[in-house]
Scaffold this active site. Sequence first.
Site, PDB file in Angstrom:
ATOM      1  N   GLN A 167      59.759  35.088  54.886  1.00  0.00           N
ATOM      2  CA  GLN A 167      60.498  33.857  54.618  1.00  0.00           C
ATOM      3  C   GLN A 167      61.255  33.399  55.855  1.00  0.00           C
ATOM      4  O   GLN A 167      61.352  32.202  56.118  1.00  0.00           O
ATOM      5  CB  GLN A 167      61.467  34.064  53.448  1.00  0.00           C
ATOM      6  CG  GLN A 167      62.206  32.812  53.015  1.00  0.00           C
ATOM      7  CD  GLN A 167      61.296  31.743  52.443  1.00  0.00           C
ATOM      8  OE1 GLN A 167      60.168  32.037  52.028  1.00  0.00           O
ATOM      9  NE2 GLN A 167      61.747  30.503  52.426  1.00  0.00           N
ATOM     10  N   ALA A 178      63.629  27.612  51.423  1.00  0.00           N
ATOM     11  CA  ALA A 178      64.864  28.336  51.120  1.00  0.00           C
ATOM     12  C   ALA A 178      65.280  29.204  52.302  1.00  0.00           C
ATOM     13  O   ALA A 178      64.458  29.568  53.153  1.00  0.00           O
ATOM     14  CB  ALA A 178      64.660  29.210  49.886  1.00  0.00           C
ATOM     15  N   SER A 213      65.152  33.068  48.862  1.00  0.00           N
ATOM     16  CA  SER A 213      63.872  32.560  48.360  1.00  0.00           C
ATOM     17  C   SER A 213      63.450  33.258  47.074  1.00  0.00           C
ATOM     18  O   SER A 213      63.453  34.486  46.984  1.00  0.00           O
ATOM     19  CB  SER A 213      62.780  32.747  49.409  1.00  0.00           C
ATOM     20  OG  SER A 213      61.515  32.416  48.865  1.00  0.00           O
ATOM     21  N   HIS A 216      60.531  33.459  46.056  1.00  0.00           N
ATOM     22  CA  HIS A 216      59.253  34.150  46.293  1.00  0.00           C
ATOM     23  C   HIS A 216      59.471  35.637  46.567  1.00  0.00           C
ATOM     24  O   HIS A 216      58.582  36.450  46.339  1.00  0.00           O
ATOM     25  CB  HIS A 216      58.498  33.484  47.448  1.00  0.00           C
ATOM     26  CG  HIS A 216      57.884  32.172  47.056  1.00  0.00           C
ATOM     27  ND1 HIS A 216      56.750  32.077  46.279  1.00  0.00           N
ATOM     28  CD2 HIS A 216      58.261  30.901  47.314  1.00  0.00           C
ATOM     29  CE1 HIS A 216      56.441  30.816  46.088  1.00  0.00           C
ATOM     30  NE2 HIS A 216      57.350  30.066  46.715  1.00  0.00           N
ATOM     31  N   ASP A 273      53.266  29.411  43.566  1.00  0.00           N
ATOM     32  CA  ASP A 273      53.003  28.009  43.897  1.00  0.00           C
ATOM     33  C   ASP A 273      51.554  27.732  43.527  1.00  0.00           C
ATOM     34  O   ASP A 273      50.625  28.326  44.091  1.00  0.00           O
ATOM     35  CB  ASP A 273      53.223  27.759  45.388  1.00  0.00           C
ATOM     36  CG  ASP A 273      54.691  27.811  45.776  1.00  0.00           C
ATOM     37  OD1 ASP A 273      55.540  27.692  44.871  1.00  0.00           O
ATOM     38  OD2 ASP A 273      54.981  27.967  46.975  1.00  0.00           O
ATOM     39  N   GLU A 290      59.837  20.221  43.058  1.00  0.00           N
ATOM     40  CA  GLU A 290      58.607  20.913  43.439  1.00  0.00           C
ATOM     41  C   GLU A 290      57.731  21.117  42.199  1.00  0.00           C
ATOM     42  O   GLU A 290      57.887  22.107  41.471  1.00  0.00           O
ATOM     43  CB  GLU A 290      58.911  22.271  44.080  1.00  0.00           C
ATOM     44  CG  GLU A 290      59.595  22.174  45.426  1.00  0.00           C
ATOM     45  CD  GLU A 290      59.707  23.529  46.126  1.00  0.00           C
ATOM     46  OE1 GLU A 290      60.203  23.561  47.266  1.00  0.00           O
ATOM     47  OE2 GLU A 290      59.293  24.546  45.536  1.00  0.00           O
ATOM     48  N   HIS A 299      55.910  24.708  41.900  1.00  0.00           N
ATOM     49  CA  HIS A 299      56.621  25.995  41.912  1.00  0.00           C
ATOM     50  C   HIS A 299      56.989  26.412  40.490  1.00  0.00           C
ATOM     51  O   HIS A 299      57.840  25.794  39.846  1.00  0.00           O
ATOM     52  CB  HIS A 299      57.883  25.874  42.771  1.00  0.00           C
ATOM     53  CG  HIS A 299      58.611  27.162  42.964  1.00  0.00           C
ATOM     54  ND1 HIS A 299      58.708  27.799  44.183  1.00  0.00           N
ATOM     55  CD2 HIS A 299      59.299  27.950  42.091  1.00  0.00           C
ATOM     56  CE1 HIS A 299      59.431  28.910  44.053  1.00  0.00           C
ATOM     57  NE2 HIS A 299      59.790  29.015  42.779  1.00  0.00           N
TER      58      HIS A 299
END
Length: 283
Positions: free
Chosen positions: A145, A175, A180, A182, A189, A243, A246
């Site tokens: 990230q 982010a 994040s 993720h 995503d 988004e 996401h």
Amino acid sequence: METKKKYSHTPERYAQRLRFLAGLLLAMLFFTGCTTDDDEPSNSQQDSTTSNHSEEAQSSSQASVDEAGSKVIVTPAASSTDWNLVLVNRENQLAEEIAMEIYLTESGYPIDSRIQEPYLQLLEAGKAAGMDFTMISGYRSIEQQQANYDVNYQNYLAAGLSEAEARAKTEEYIALPNASEHTTGLAVDITATALANQEGNSGLFPDLENYPEGLWLKENAPKFGFVLRYPKEKEAITGINFEPWHFRYVGIENAVYMTENNLTLEEYVAILKQNETIGNSEQ
């Protein structure tokens, strides 16, 4: 005789009239005094009663507000500390990586193995409905990230933006490294293959919401435990722009509840924490 008689009666009648007038005057004064004395306590009492009623109304109103703020909101049986409700954002950054078992998707992107089944079920249901999905991203480490953030930031600097402008533009969609979703392994995503196949593009466009895949995901993802994590008109709460690609796993009951009540994860976790605080205070 008539004159004398008339004269002799005149003082008496005059005196009677005087006594009558004096009595009448005294009666009027007495009556006025009594009325004044009686009215003043009555007005004072009325003012006091009005004041008391006003104070009681204010107290009752405040009590209602306090009572409303202290009531438990009915939610699914969930805790703010559940693994599938971990909140990661600018205000809740990760100090370190989250331990998890990894499942490698067909697209080659890793996710937390605990969401393998709901993720596959989501894709299968979409394909059965004629949707054509492409996964763009899953789990990303804090280090990855950071690299992602740096690349975008440098690109904006190269485009002529100031440092402050480049940072602001980067953080519209990227982010902070420790903030994040993720990194939880619970976020994916997903976009329409038609968008993903456009040359030179990532496939991650807000216009996905107008594609059949975007519309289907928004409506059906909660049935499999996923929520649209960064919806429109919630940017001030999530800190991330809209988004439509996401999606975040939170569990079916939580996802359905959040979607029906138009709640972001930030809002839902806040409700759970409030319920827990009320519950602890009542024990």
